[in-house]
Design an enzyme around this catalytic site. Structure first.
Site, PDB file in Angstrom:
ATOM      1  N   LYS A 124       0.829  -1.205   0.000  1.00 22.96           N
ATOM      2  CA  LYS A 124       0.000   0.000   0.000  1.00 22.96           C
ATOM      3  C   LYS A 124       0.859   1.249   0.000  1.00 22.96           C
ATOM      4  O   LYS A 124       0.547   2.239  -0.667  1.00 22.96           O
ATOM      5  CB  LYS A 124      -0.943  -0.018   1.195  1.00 22.96           C
ATOM      6  CG  LYS A 124      -2.031  -1.075   1.085  1.00 22.96           C
ATOM      7  CD  LYS A 124      -2.737  -1.292   2.405  1.00 22.96           C
ATOM      8  CE  LYS A 124      -3.649  -2.513   2.305  1.00 22.96           C
ATOM      9  NZ  LYS A 124      -4.266  -2.864   3.587  1.00 22.96           N
ATOM     10  N   GLN A 168      -5.087  -2.333   9.631  1.00 21.37           N
ATOM     11  CA  GLN A 168      -4.754  -3.584   8.948  1.00 21.37           C
ATOM     12  C   GLN A 168      -5.301  -4.769   9.739  1.00 21.37           C
ATOM     13  O   GLN A 168      -5.058  -4.905  10.929  1.00 21.37           O
ATOM     14  CB  GLN A 168      -3.231  -3.706   8.800  1.00 21.37           C
ATOM     15  CG  GLN A 168      -2.783  -4.846   7.905  1.00 21.37           C
ATOM     16  CD  GLN A 168      -3.090  -4.591   6.443  1.00 21.37           C
ATOM     17  OE1 GLN A 168      -3.182  -3.458   6.002  1.00 21.37           O
ATOM     18  NE2 GLN A 168      -3.261  -5.649   5.681  1.00 21.37           N
ATOM     19  N   ASP A 191     -11.896   2.745   3.573  1.00 17.04           N
ATOM     20  CA  ASP A 191     -12.254   1.361   3.295  1.00 17.04           C
ATOM     21  C   ASP A 191     -13.762   1.214   3.088  1.00 17.04           C
ATOM     22  O   ASP A 191     -14.224   0.197   2.571  1.00 17.04           O
ATOM     23  CB  ASP A 191     -11.808   0.453   4.446  1.00 17.04           C
ATOM     24  CG  ASP A 191     -10.690  -0.502   4.040  1.00 17.04           C
ATOM     25  OD1 ASP A 191     -10.504  -0.701   2.828  1.00 17.04           O
ATOM     26  OD2 ASP A 191     -10.019  -1.050   4.932  1.00 17.04           O
TER      27      ASP A 191
END
Length: 364
Positions: A124, A168, A191
Site C-alpha cells: 500500500k 490492517q 475502506d
C-alpha cells in the site's frame, strides 16, 4: 449439489489469512472445499458511476450481456485498468498540490508482526508513493492494548494531513475488531466499512462518503469495459459485508435486477444461469461451472483461492471462484485470477483517499 460449500468471500484492502496447507488440486475445475482465508490486497471526479472522482475512459466497444459473438470471452484486464486509474489519480494529485498546496495522506495502523500483514502494508505504501499520496504508519506490538490502538486512531482522526485511515486486519484476538474499525472517523473511512457509509449506500436518495474498495472496483471494471448494467439481470454469489452485500447494493443503484446467491440458496446453478452479469465472491475454487453460465454473460470473479501446484515455485497457484477454462468458452467477458479484480481494489483505495482530500479541502 449437496456437497457444495459456500464460504462468503470477504476480500478487502485489509489482510486475510493464507492457509499454509492448500487442498490438493485433482482437476483444474474440481471444486475444493476449504475456507478461503488467503491474505491478499485486491483492493475516482465523476463518471457514470457516481462514487468515482476521477475521469473515466470507457471502452468504445460495448460488451453485450446477451449472446457471445465469439467462442472465447473477452478478458477484462484489471491490471491494465488499474494502471490507467493510478495514472489519472497521479495527475489529479499533482493538480491539487499545485493549486492549493495539499497532498492527500493515507494512514495505516498495523498491530503485531504478521509477515503477510507487513507485506500488504508495504504494498500500500508503494502504491501511495507511486501516485504521490503521503503515507503514515503506526506499528504496534502484538501485546498492545485496545486502548493504544484507539488512541492511534484518534490521533489520525484529528490530524488534518491525514485524509484516510486503515486498520490492517486481522487484529490480535484480544481486541474488539468492530469497536476499533468503528472508531475511524466516517470522513476518513476510505475502506468504506463504517456502518453509516454502508447504511447510506443501502438507502435511496442517500450518498455514502465512501464505497468499499473491492465492490467499487468491480463496478468500475464493468463501466470501463463498456458493460451495460441498467435493466440487466445480475447475480452476486456471496453475501459478506465487505464484498457481496455492497456489490449487490451498487448493482441495484445501477438499475440492475439483483439476486444474491448464498449458502442457503436452493439450486444455485439455476439462479446463476439466468444472469446477464455475475459477481462471484464466495471463496470456493472453481465452484461456478461453464454449464451454469448463460451464453454471453459477463463475469467478475472476486474469488482468490490457493490450490496446490507442485510446478509452482510457491507450491500453489491462485484460482478464482469460476472454472475459468470452462466459463471462457461461454461468457462474453470475464476477469482472470490473478490480474482481474485484485489490482482494482488498491486503485480504488487510492481513489477514495483522493476523494477524501478533495472533499475536506473543497477542491474540485
Amino acid at each position: 449439489m449437496a456437497s457444495m460449500i459456500f464460504c462468503d468471500c470477504s476480500s478487502s484492502t485489509t489482510a486475510r489469512l493464507l492457509p499454509l496447507s492448500c487442498h490438493k488440486l485433482r482437476h483444474s475445475c474440481t471444486p475444493l472445499h476449504f475456507s478461503p482465508y488467503l491474505t491478499f490486497s485486491i483492493s475516482s471526479s465523476k463518471t457514470s458511476f457516481p462514487f468515482l472522482s476521477i475521469k473515466s475512459h470507457a471502452s468504445s466497444t460495448l460488451i453485450s450481456a446477451k449472446m457471445a459473438t465469439e467462442n472465447t470471452a473477452k478478458v477484462i484486464d484489471g491490471k491494465s485498468v488499474a494502471k490507467q486509474i493510478r495514472e489519472e489519480i497521479a495527475v489529479e494529485i499533482a493538480r491539487m498540490k499545485e493549486a492549493i498546496g495539499v497532498v492527500p495522506g493515507l494512514a495505516v495502523i498495523l498491530v503485531g508482526d504478521r509477515k503477510d500483514s507487513a507485506t500488504y502494508v508495504r504494498n500500500k505504501k508503494k502504491a501511495c508513493d507511486a501516485v504521490g499520496i503521503n503515507s503514515f504508519e503506526v506499528h504496534l506490538p502484538e501485546t498492545s492494548t485496545e486502548l493504544e490502538v484507539l488512541n492511534s486512531i484518534t490521533k489520525f482522526n484529528e490530524d488534518a494531513s491525514v485524509h484516510g485511515i486503515l486498520v490492517q486486519l486481522p487484529l490480535p484476538s484480544h481486541m474488539d475488531e468492530e469497536k476499533i474499525l468503528n472508531s475511524v472517523g466516517i470522513e476518513k473511512d476510505v475502506d468504506g466499512f463504517h456502518p453509516l457509509n454502508i447504511g447510506r449506500l443501502a438507502m435511496r436518495g442517500r450518498e455514502p462518503l465512501f464505497v468499499p474498495c473491492t465492490p467499487k472496483g468491480c463496478i468500475e471494471l464493468l463501466h470501463r469495459s463498456g458493460v451495460q448494467i441498467k435493466g440487466k439481470k445480475a447475480v452476486v454469489i456471496g453475501r459478506s459485508n465487505i464484498v457481496g452485500m455492497p456489490a449487490a447494493l451498487l448493482l441495484q443503484r445501477e438499475d440492475a435486477t439483483v439476486t444474491i446467491v448464498h449458502s442457503r440458496t436452493n439450486n444455485p446453478e439455476n439462479v446463476i444461469k439466468e444472469a446477464d452479469i455475475i459477481i462471484s465472491a464466495v471463496g470456493q475454487a472453481n465452484m461456478v461451472k461453464g454449464s451454469w453460465i448463460k451464453p454471453g454473460a459477463v463475469i467478475i470473479d472476486v474469488g482468490i483461492n490457493p490450490v496446490e501446484d507442485p510446478e509452482s515455485p510457491r507450491g500453489y497457484r491462485l484460482v478464482g471462484d469460476v472454472c475459468y477454462e470452462e466459463v471462457v468458452k461461454v461468457a462474453s467477458a470475464v476477469t482472470p485470477v490473478p490480474g482481474g479484480v485484485g489490482p482494482m481494489t488498491i486503485a480504488m483505495l487510492l481513489s477514495n483517499t483522493l476523494s477524501s482530500a478533495k472533499r475536506m479541502h473543497n477542491f474540485s
